[in-house]
Design a protein around this motif. Structure first.
Motif, PDB file in Angstrom:
ATOM      1  N   PHE A  72      -0.566  19.263 -10.867  1.00 29.59           N
ATOM      2  CA  PHE A  72      -1.504  18.199 -11.252  1.00 29.59           C
ATOM      3  C   PHE A  72      -0.733  16.892 -11.470  1.00 29.59           C
ATOM      4  N   HIS A  73       0.330  16.711 -10.680  1.00 30.30           N
ATOM      5  CA  HIS A  73       1.136  15.502 -10.780  1.00 30.30           C
ATOM      6  C   HIS A  73       0.308  14.274 -10.406  1.00 30.30           C
ATOM      7  N   ALA A  74       0.781  13.126 -10.865  1.00 30.43           N
ATOM      8  CA  ALA A  74       0.094  11.849 -10.605  1.00 30.43           C
ATOM      9  C   ALA A  74      -0.259  11.660  -9.135  1.00 30.43           C
ATOM     10  N   THR A  75       0.542  12.213  -8.248  1.00 26.76           N
ATOM     11  CA  THR A  75       0.333  11.987  -6.809  1.00 26.76           C
ATOM     12  C   THR A  75      -0.647  12.986  -6.185  1.00 26.76           C
ATOM     13  N   LYS A  76      -1.213  13.870  -7.002  1.00 26.94           N
ATOM     14  CA  LYS A  76      -2.053  14.925  -6.442  1.00 26.94           C
ATOM     15  C   LYS A  76      -3.544  14.564  -6.512  1.00 26.94           C
ATOM     16  N   VAL A  77      -4.325  15.319  -5.726  1.00 31.85           N
ATOM     17  CA  VAL A  77      -5.777  15.107  -5.653  1.00 31.85           C
ATOM     18  C   VAL A  77      -6.428  15.114  -7.051  1.00 31.85           C
TER      19      VAL A  77
ATOM     20  N   ILE B 274       0.868  -1.181   0.000  1.00 31.77           N
ATOM     21  CA  ILE B 274       0.000   0.000   0.000  1.00 31.77           C
ATOM     22  C   ILE B 274       0.901   1.225   0.000  1.00 31.77           C
ATOM     23  N   TYR B 275       0.800   2.017  -1.057  1.00 30.45           N
ATOM     24  CA  TYR B 275       1.651   3.201  -1.173  1.00 30.45           C
ATOM     25  C   TYR B 275       0.935   4.428  -0.618  1.00 30.45           C
ATOM     26  N   VAL B 276       1.722   5.486  -0.431  1.00 27.59           N
ATOM     27  CA  VAL B 276       1.176   6.702   0.178  1.00 27.59           C
ATOM     28  C   VAL B 276       0.013   7.259  -0.637  1.00 27.59           C
ATOM     29  N   THR B 277       0.074   7.025  -1.937  1.00 30.85           N
ATOM     30  CA  THR B 277      -1.047   7.441  -2.779  1.00 30.85           C
ATOM     31  C   THR B 277      -1.133   6.559  -4.002  1.00 30.85           C
ATOM     32  N   ARG B 278      -2.240   6.687  -4.678  1.00 31.03           N
ATOM     33  CA  ARG B 278      -2.478   5.949  -5.918  1.00 31.03           C
ATOM     34  C   ARG B 278      -3.322   6.887  -6.762  1.00 31.03           C
ATOM     35  N   PRO B 279      -2.866   7.211  -7.984  1.00 31.92           N
ATOM     36  CA  PRO B 279      -3.603   8.213  -8.751  1.00 31.92           C
ATOM     37  C   PRO B 279      -5.008   7.755  -9.090  1.00 31.92           C
ATOM     38  N   TYR B 280      -5.953   8.688  -9.028  1.00 31.40           N
ATOM     39  CA  TYR B 280      -7.292   8.380  -9.544  1.00 31.40           C
ATOM     40  C   TYR B 280      -7.218   8.426 -11.070  1.00 31.40           C
TER      41      TYR B 280
ATOM     42  N   GLU C 168       1.145  14.446 -15.628  1.00 32.66           N
ATOM     43  CA  GLU C 168       2.005  15.566 -15.226  1.00 32.66           C
ATOM     44  C   GLU C 168       1.208  16.825 -15.578  1.00 32.66           C
ATOM     45  N   GLY C 169       1.359  17.862 -14.785  1.00 28.85           N
ATOM     46  CA  GLY C 169       0.666  19.106 -15.126  1.00 28.85           C
ATOM     47  C   GLY C 169       0.725  20.073 -13.970  1.00 28.85           C
ATOM     48  N   GLY C 170       0.309  21.284 -14.251  1.00 24.60           N
ATOM     49  CA  GLY C 170       0.279  22.299 -13.206  1.00 24.60           C
ATOM     50  C   GLY C 170      -0.463  23.514 -13.715  1.00 24.60           C
TER      51      GLY C 170
ATOM     52  N   SER D 171       2.951  22.504 -17.883  1.00 27.14           N
ATOM     53  CA  SER D 171       3.301  21.090 -18.056  1.00 27.14           C
ATOM     54  C   SER D 171       3.603  20.404 -16.728  1.00 27.14           C
ATOM     55  N   ASN D 172       3.910  21.168 -15.699  1.00 26.21           N
ATOM     56  CA  ASN D 172       4.027  20.606 -14.342  1.00 26.21           C
ATOM     57  C   ASN D 172       4.014  21.746 -13.315  1.00 26.21           C
ATOM     58  N   GLY D 173       3.926  21.374 -12.062  1.00 32.16           N
ATOM     59  CA  GLY D 173       3.807  22.379 -10.998  1.00 32.16           C
ATOM     60  C   GLY D 173       5.095  23.149 -10.764  1.00 32.16           C
ATOM     61  N   THR D 174       6.225  22.502 -11.029  1.00 28.69           N
ATOM     62  CA  THR D 174       7.508  23.182 -10.833  1.00 28.69           C
ATOM     63  C   THR D 174       7.654  24.337 -11.829  1.00 28.69           C
ATOM     64  N   LEU D 175       7.336  24.067 -13.096  1.00 29.76           N
ATOM     65  CA  LEU D 175       7.442  25.136 -14.093  1.00 29.76           C
ATOM     66  C   LEU D 175       6.388  26.215 -13.854  1.00 29.76           C
TER      67      LEU D 175
ATOM     68  N   ILE E  82      11.094  19.897  -2.494  1.00 34.59           N
ATOM     69  CA  ILE E  82      12.282  20.592  -3.006  1.00 34.59           C
ATOM     70  C   ILE E  82      11.970  21.562  -4.151  1.00 34.59           C
ATOM     71  N   ALA E  83      10.905  21.288  -4.913  1.00 30.87           N
ATOM     72  CA  ALA E  83      10.580  22.132  -6.075  1.00 30.87           C
ATOM     73  C   ALA E  83      10.321  23.584  -5.678  1.00 30.87           C
ATOM     74  N   THR E  84       9.817  23.808  -4.470  1.00 33.03           N
ATOM     75  CA  THR E  84       9.531  25.180  -4.038  1.00 33.03           C
ATOM     76  C   THR E  84      10.829  25.990  -4.049  1.00 33.03           C
TER      77      THR E  84
ATOM     78  N   ALA F 159       4.188   4.377   4.215  1.00 35.74           N
ATOM     79  CA  ALA F 159       3.936   5.762   4.629  1.00 35.74           C
ATOM     80  C   ALA F 159       5.162   6.584   4.248  1.00 35.74           C
ATOM     81  N   ARG F 160       4.988   7.891   4.107  1.00 34.90           N
ATOM     82  CA  ARG F 160       6.128   8.721   3.655  1.00 34.90           C
ATOM     83  C   ARG F 160       6.419   9.883   4.590  1.00 34.90           C
ATOM     84  N   ARG F 161       7.709  10.174   4.744  1.00 38.07           N
ATOM     85  CA  ARG F 161       8.130  11.275   5.623  1.00 38.07           C
ATOM     86  C   ARG F 161       8.175  12.583   4.839  1.00 38.07           C
TER      87      ARG F 161
HETATM   88  N1  T4K Z   1       5.478  22.337  -4.639  1.00 37.50           N
HETATM   89  C1  T4K Z   1       5.098  21.414  -3.740  1.00 37.50           C
HETATM   90  C2  T4K Z   1       4.728  21.861  -2.366  1.00 37.50           C
HETATM   91  C3  T4K Z   1       5.014  20.059  -4.099  1.00 37.50           C
HETATM   92  O1  T4K Z   1       4.639  19.136  -3.186  1.00 37.50           O
HETATM   93  C4  T4K Z   1       5.351  19.685  -5.420  1.00 37.50           C
HETATM   94  C5  T4K Z   1       5.310  18.290  -5.804  1.00 37.50           C
HETATM   95  C6  T4K Z   1       5.726  20.698  -6.332  1.00 37.50           C
HETATM   96  C7  T4K Z   1       5.789  22.022  -5.888  1.00 37.50           C
HETATM   97  C8  T4K Z   1       6.092  20.402  -7.730  1.00 37.50           C
HETATM   98  O2  T4K Z   1       5.009  19.932  -8.508  1.00 37.50           O
HETATM   99  P1  T4K Z   1       5.332  18.970  -9.798  1.00 37.50           P
HETATM  100  O3  T4K Z   1       6.415  19.624 -10.588  1.00 37.50           O
HETATM  101  O4  T4K Z   1       5.722  17.609  -9.254  1.00 37.50           O
HETATM  102  O5  T4K Z   1       4.008  18.955 -10.532  1.00 37.50           O
HETATM  103  C9  T4K Z   1       6.107  13.317  -5.124  1.00 37.50           C
HETATM  104  C10 T4K Z   1       5.774  13.993  -6.424  1.00 37.50           C
HETATM  105  O6  T4K Z   1       6.644  13.603  -7.471  1.00 37.50           O
HETATM  106  C11 T4K Z   1       5.729  15.478  -6.357  1.00 37.50           C
HETATM  107  O7  T4K Z   1       4.898  15.903  -7.419  1.00 37.50           O
HETATM  108  C12 T4K Z   1       5.134  15.976  -5.046  1.00 37.50           C
HETATM  109  N2  T4K Z   1       5.180  17.390  -4.922  1.00 37.50           N
HETATM  110  C13 T4K Z   1       5.880  15.353  -3.896  1.00 37.50           C
HETATM  111  C14 T4K Z   1       5.345  15.802  -2.552  1.00 37.50           C
HETATM  112  O8  T4K Z   1       5.728  13.954  -3.952  1.00 37.50           O
HETATM  113  P2  T4K Z   1       7.817  11.457  -4.553  1.00 37.50           P
HETATM  114  O9  T4K Z   1       9.271  11.337  -4.803  1.00 37.50           O
HETATM  115  O10 T4K Z   1       7.319  11.215  -3.196  1.00 37.50           O
HETATM  116  O11 T4K Z   1       6.964  10.582  -5.582  1.00 37.50           O
HETATM  117  P3  T4K Z   1       6.938   9.010  -5.765  1.00 37.50           P
HETATM  118  O12 T4K Z   1       7.268   8.737  -7.191  1.00 37.50           O
HETATM  119  O13 T4K Z   1       7.743   8.339  -4.716  1.00 37.50           O
HETATM  120  O14 T4K Z   1       5.397   8.691  -5.566  1.00 37.50           O
HETATM  121  C15 T4K Z   1       4.814   8.449  -4.300  1.00 37.50           C
HETATM  122  C16 T4K Z   1       3.916   7.225  -4.428  1.00 37.50           C
HETATM  123  O15 T4K Z   1       2.848   7.509  -5.309  1.00 37.50           O
HETATM  124  C17 T4K Z   1       4.592   5.999  -5.007  1.00 37.50           C
HETATM  125  O16 T4K Z   1       5.152   5.248  -3.969  1.00 37.50           O
HETATM  126  C18 T4K Z   1       3.481   5.259  -5.696  1.00 37.50           C
HETATM  127  C19 T4K Z   1       2.493   6.346  -6.071  1.00 37.50           C
HETATM  128  N3  T4K Z   1       2.552   6.671  -7.499  1.00 37.50           N
HETATM  129  C20 T4K Z   1       3.434   7.612  -7.945  1.00 37.50           C
HETATM  130  C21 T4K Z   1       3.499   7.912  -9.278  1.00 37.50           C
HETATM  131  C22 T4K Z   1       4.469   8.942  -9.792  1.00 37.50           C
HETATM  132  C23 T4K Z   1       1.717   5.994  -8.369  1.00 37.50           C
HETATM  133  O17 T4K Z   1       0.929   5.120  -7.954  1.00 37.50           O
HETATM  134  N4  T4K Z   1       1.764   6.319  -9.695  1.00 37.50           N
HETATM  135  C24 T4K Z   1       2.624   7.251 -10.204  1.00 37.50           C
HETATM  136  O18 T4K Z   1       2.630   7.513 -11.422  1.00 37.50           O
HETATM  137  O19 T4K Z   1       7.440  12.936  -5.042  1.00 37.50           O
END
Ligand code: T4K
Length: 373
Positions: free
Chosen positions: A181-186, A6-12, A191-193, A59-63, A86-88, A313-315
């Motif tokens: 609008f990354h995969a891990t977001k609500v 069970i991961y911290v999230t799963r995209p809808y 990818e998106g923002g 194209s993503n939240g960072t950009l 870190i993106a902030t 769970a994630r820190r």
């Molecule tokens: N500002 C803030 C405050 C943010 O939190 C973020 C992104 C940004 C700016 C930048 O937005 P983006 O440029 O990313 O749009 C994740 C995300 O990659 C990141 O978007 C997010 N914040 C950050 C808080 O968390 P990781 O390294 O924890 O992701 P990852 O790949 O370990 O994914 C977590 C779990 O989600 C995986 O264990 C399984 C699941 N998962 C993940 C992906 C990518 C899926 O089931 N499918 C997937 O496609 O960073």
């Protein structure tokens, strides 16, 4: 039977049958990007859904964040939180600006406006708070601060899709609010923002910046970049939007289950949800107090859950930004950040996502409760 992790999230994901007709359109028209019809429709749809006037897709939240900062033509120091992704901070540095870290509030985990005020100097050019986990910053105090010191407030609202405060969209606060609008977001578009801006002329300048700086076919007026959202991502977003309310409701339900189960554990602090806010439960952070004689810790819990329950769970957010080698030189006095330091060592985000099954919810609950027994 072996357990599935069970991961911290799963995209809808919306049903494929709802996505196919849009893909067929794309295949027919061959408009793949550059502000195509789905891009335009998603902007319009999001304005209605989020009750805002101007949005620019990215194209993503960072950009999105990087370009929002760029559009303000800033130089100097940007005061921000060390307790974020870190993106902030990356987006500040990519603009040639210097991040200055101020401490967070120990309950909301958001940048504390009083601590920000203490760090303002003649070099300060902007303030960049994050609505951490989707919980609103103290938007009124930040508004006064911005007005009193004539500083733009740019909210990193990456976690705050769909959050309202007192019936008003949280995204309508600040000079800009940026979304992921990354995969891990609500709400995800793979990818998106986006950037929500207060006025149409600001939106237009962002739209130019994300398209290389082009004003028209022959004129480039600024040092732009390519940060456009594709038609594929926009189409996915259009399909997601129909399901967002039910996804948010499902998240709230799981949060209620967690809070009722973990609220009884003396070492665990559950999130506090204000009745004035419609929360999106983007994350479910619990805090493990490490005071007293108990040998139970946040890191011990994370390991226990992984080893015994396959629960990941994630820190978020550990380490703090200034603890990454590249950013260490930007923090001369870590002792000024006690709340961020203790949050980074005590908070863990539990798995939460709309389509979590009952047995998955139970497994997460059991994994936490057995650790503290
Ligand atoms: N500002 C803030 C405050 C943010 O939190 C973020 C992104 C940004 C700016 C930048 O937005 P983006 O440029 O990313 O749009 C994740 C995300 O990659 C990141 O978007 C997010 N914040 C950050 C808080 O968390 P990781 O390294 O924890 O992701 P990852 O790949 O370990 O994914 C977590 C779990 O989600 C995986 O264990 C399984 C699941 N998962 C993940 C992906 C990518 C899926 O089931 N499918 C997937 O496609 O960073």
């Amino acid at each position: 039977m072996s357990l599935e992790p069970i991961y911290v999230t799963r995209p809808y994901l919306p049903p494929l049958s709802e996505v196919f007709p849009l893909l067929e359109d794309i295949w027919k028209t061959r408009v793949l990007t550059n502000s195509g019809p789905f891009h335009e429709l998603l902007e319009e749809t999001l304005c209605k859904q989020l009750d805002i006037s101007n949005i620019s897709l990215f194209s993503n939240g960072t950009l999105a964040l990087l370009v929002a900062l760029k559009s303000l033509r800033l130089s100097g120091e940007v005061i921000t939180t060390p307790y974020t992704f870190i993106a902030t901070a990356n987006s500040i540095c990519w603009n040639g600006l210097t991040p200055v870290f101020a401490d967070i509030d120990p309950v909301s985990y958001n940048l504390d406006p009083c601590k920000v005020e203490q760090r303002i100097t003649p070099n300060t050019c902007a303030v960049l708070p994050v609505h951490c986990y989707g919980n609103p910053c103290d938007v009124d105090k930040f508004k006064s601060l911005g007005e009193n010191y004539n500083l733009p407030i740019i909210y990193d609202a990456s976690h705050a899709f769909g959050v309202n405060i007192g019936g008003t969209s949280l995204l309508s606060y600040g000079d800009f609010a940026t979304l992921s609008f990354h995969a891990t977001k609500v709400f995800n578009t793979f990818e998106g923002g986006a950037v929500v801006s207060a006025g149409l002329s600001t939106k237009k300048s962002l739209d130019r910046l994300k398209n290389f700086g082009f004003v028209d076919e022959l004129t480039v007026a600024s040092n732009g970049i390519n940060a456009k959202m594709s038609e594929f991502s926009a189409a996915v977003g259009l399909c997601q939007i129909h399901h967002i309310e039910s996804c948010l409701e499902k998240r709230r339900r799981i949060a209620r289950i967690y809070s009722s189960q973990f609220g009884q554990l003396s070492q665990v602090r559950v999130p506090i949800y204000s009745t004035n806010v419609s929360h999106n439960i983007a994350y479910y952070p619990i805090r493990i107090s490490s005071h007293g004689a108990s040998s139970k810790t946040r890191d011990g819990l994370v390991e226990w859950m992984r080893e015994n329950y396959l629960v990941y769970a994630r820190r978020y957010f550990f380490p703090l930004i200034y603890q990454f080698p590249y950013f260490s030189s930007f923090c001369d006095d870590p002792t000024s950040l006690p709340n961020a330091i203790s949050a980074a060592s005590e908070v863990v985000c539990l798995p939460i996502y709309a389509e979590m099954k009952e047995d998955e919810i139970s497994r997460v609950v059991d994994s936490v409760i057995t650790y503290f027994k």
